[in-house]
Scaffold this motif. Sequence first.
Motif, PDB file in Angstrom:
ATOM      1  N   ILE A 283     -43.056  -9.881  70.890  1.00 31.86           N
ATOM      2  CA  ILE A 283     -44.436  -9.694  70.443  1.00 31.86           C
ATOM      3  C   ILE A 283     -45.146 -11.042  70.380  1.00 31.86           C
ATOM      4  N   GLY A 284     -44.375 -12.087  70.071  1.00 28.84           N
ATOM      5  CA  GLY A 284     -44.935 -13.427  70.043  1.00 28.84           C
ATOM      6  C   GLY A 284     -45.717 -13.723  68.777  1.00 28.84           C
ATOM      7  N   LYS A 285     -46.484 -14.798  68.839  1.00 31.33           N
ATOM      8  CA  LYS A 285     -47.311 -15.226  67.719  1.00 31.33           C
ATOM      9  C   LYS A 285     -48.783 -15.191  68.120  1.00 31.33           C
ATOM     10  N   ARG A 286     -49.638 -15.046  67.116  1.00 28.30           N
ATOM     11  CA  ARG A 286     -51.067 -15.083  67.405  1.00 28.30           C
ATOM     12  C   ARG A 286     -51.473 -16.461  67.921  1.00 28.30           C
ATOM     13  N   GLN A 287     -52.363 -16.462  68.888  1.00 27.43           N
ATOM     14  CA  GLN A 287     -52.744 -17.685  69.582  1.00 27.43           C
ATOM     15  C   GLN A 287     -54.173 -18.081  69.228  1.00 27.43           C
ATOM     16  N   PRO A 288     -54.480 -19.397  69.311  1.00 31.21           N
ATOM     17  CA  PRO A 288     -55.873 -19.825  69.122  1.00 31.21           C
ATOM     18  C   PRO A 288     -56.779 -19.190  70.173  1.00 31.21           C
ATOM     19  N   ALA A 289     -58.018 -18.970  69.811  1.00 31.16           N
ATOM     20  CA  ALA A 289     -58.944 -18.246  70.693  1.00 31.16           C
ATOM     21  C   ALA A 289     -59.135 -18.951  72.022  1.00 31.16           C
ATOM     22  N   GLU A 290     -58.986 -20.283  72.051  1.00 35.33           N
ATOM     23  CA  GLU A 290     -59.231 -20.997  73.305  1.00 35.33           C
ATOM     24  C   GLU A 290     -58.053 -20.920  74.276  1.00 35.33           C
ATOM     25  N   ARG A 291     -56.920 -20.440  73.825  1.00 34.14           N
ATOM     26  CA  ARG A 291     -55.752 -20.333  74.703  1.00 34.14           C
ATOM     27  C   ARG A 291     -55.932 -19.197  75.701  1.00 34.14           C
ATOM     28  N   GLU A 292     -55.384 -19.370  76.906  1.00 33.58           N
ATOM     29  CA  GLU A 292     -55.479 -18.335  77.928  1.00 33.58           C
ATOM     30  C   GLU A 292     -54.722 -17.086  77.478  1.00 33.58           C
ATOM     31  N   TYR A 293     -55.285 -15.921  77.689  1.00 31.27           N
ATOM     32  CA  TYR A 293     -54.719 -14.618  77.327  1.00 31.27           C
ATOM     33  C   TYR A 293     -54.536 -14.460  75.805  1.00 31.27           C
ATOM     34  N   ALA A 294     -55.253 -15.256  75.019  1.00 34.20           N
ATOM     35  CA  ALA A 294     -55.126 -15.157  73.565  1.00 34.20           C
ATOM     36  C   ALA A 294     -55.521 -13.773  73.067  1.00 34.20           C
ATOM     37  N   ASP A 295     -56.584 -13.195  73.635  1.00 32.58           N
ATOM     38  CA  ASP A 295     -57.025 -11.865  73.211  1.00 32.58           C
ATOM     39  C   ASP A 295     -55.927 -10.830  73.426  1.00 32.58           C
ATOM     40  N   TYR A 296     -55.210 -10.978  74.542  1.00 33.39           N
ATOM     41  CA  TYR A 296     -54.150 -10.014  74.861  1.00 33.39           C
ATOM     42  C   TYR A 296     -53.035 -10.080  73.816  1.00 33.39           C
ATOM     43  N   TRP A 297     -52.470 -11.269  73.625  1.00 35.30           N
ATOM     44  CA  TRP A 297     -51.313 -11.387  72.728  1.00 35.30           C
ATOM     45  C   TRP A 297     -51.697 -11.193  71.265  1.00 35.30           C
ATOM     46  N   ASN A 298     -52.892 -11.647  70.875  1.00 37.19           N
ATOM     47  CA  ASN A 298     -53.336 -11.396  69.504  1.00 37.19           C
ATOM     48  C   ASN A 298     -53.527  -9.906  69.259  1.00 37.19           C
ATOM     49  N   GLY A 299     -53.957  -9.175  70.293  1.00 34.32           N
ATOM     50  CA  GLY A 299     -54.085  -7.726  70.156  1.00 34.32           C
ATOM     51  C   GLY A 299     -52.748  -7.043  69.953  1.00 34.32           C
ATOM     52  N   VAL A 300     -51.708  -7.530  70.651  1.00 35.11           N
ATOM     53  CA  VAL A 300     -50.372  -6.958  70.502  1.00 35.11           C
ATOM     54  C   VAL A 300     -49.824  -7.220  69.097  1.00 35.11           C
ATOM     55  N   VAL A 301     -49.981  -8.467  68.622  1.00 34.33           N
ATOM     56  CA  VAL A 301     -49.489  -8.801  67.280  1.00 34.33           C
ATOM     57  C   VAL A 301     -50.224  -7.997  66.219  1.00 34.33           C
TER      58      VAL A 301
END
Length: 404
Positions: A283-301
């Motif tokens: 699932i990973g960790k939430r990423q800063p908004a400026e990171r690539e694909y941050a919306d995707y992984w933050n949505g999963v978390v």
Amino acid sequence: QRRLLNALRRDYPVVAICEDAKGVPDEITIAADINLEGGRLDYPFLVLMLEAIYGPGGRLPLDRWTNSYDVHYLTIDDVVLAFRPGRSAAEVVAILASLTERNRIAARDGDSDEDESDGSSSGSKTSKQKPGNASHDTSASGQDSSSGGWKRDKPSGAEVIQPEPFGEDGSPPSLAIETLPGYGKAKTWALDLKADLDDYRASILPWSDMSTKLLLSGPPGTGKTTFARALCNSLQVPLVVSSVSTWLQGAHLSDVLNRMARTFAEARAVAPAILFIDEIDGIGKRQPAEREYADYWNGVVNKALELLDGAVKGEGLIVVGATNRPEQIDEALKRSGRLETHIEIPRPDTATLAEIFRHHLGEDLKVLAAEGQVPTKEKPEIPKASPDADGSLSQQTALNGGSQ
């Protein structure tokens, strides 16, 4: 293909089921001993099921089901969720009726995980593409052409495993927490949970007072999946097995989130049950908004957090997450009320390893030990150490004695 080969090497019978023949991999179609194409579920099928399990009187609740003509909306997965040990025929029919109504409404409203192929939907649908994946054409996926165009809810990919029964003398199955060595604190947690579950069933202890969320970590091969199977047998509740890699098979973010939600829904449908999520670090960790694909992984978390919170508010769901890399998990997943209990399974030491071998080999251990013994008459004599002139042992004598 790898999983199939592993199963065949162990002489396991393999039955592959798919609602659409187009979805069956070529390897299975070519190598299968038997290929069967069945029809849709119907009323006579349910009659046979109920009579086979409950006897001739088992169909009586079905006769009182006023909308039983809609049974074609059911899937095999719905039948598996409904028929469970300990349920009466009336309870099974009530669950089937609820699932039928849900599927019928979904078909009427056109609910589906797939995008409309002609783009005629009046509303816009947000669906972020999976990182690193090209877009897939899913317009035909999940469509049942023989059912008038409605789309069935697709399963999440989770596997439902029923517990092995206890013996007539009350002895636990061969794979059970009570008899499984080498788990330390995890075993203590499981036995405490079993006692609490008995109290819950007796209406002595509320579900909210039980420890039902566990993060299990440890190196590969330390038996995390085996622990889940043993827990299933000890608690005598179904085990729903899934993994983050299964969830991430969706082509778009909406597909992934729907797989996650369906897994929890399928587990709640057979509650009380254990939901085992392997590779939960994926699932990973939430990423800063400026990171690539941050919306995707933050949505999963965020979806995982939402589902765990929902599991806490409800009753009957025991969640066990397994990982080899606990440091890669978002801290929010490990907070109170979620996977708050974290137990690490270390590699076994020599004493624990001996207990594990003794447990799994059973009576075979005595045979192996006997075969490995050297007969007494063939044992070499150990030379007695004799002192040299200066009173010390000779080098050769000392080496002989030490190596022996």
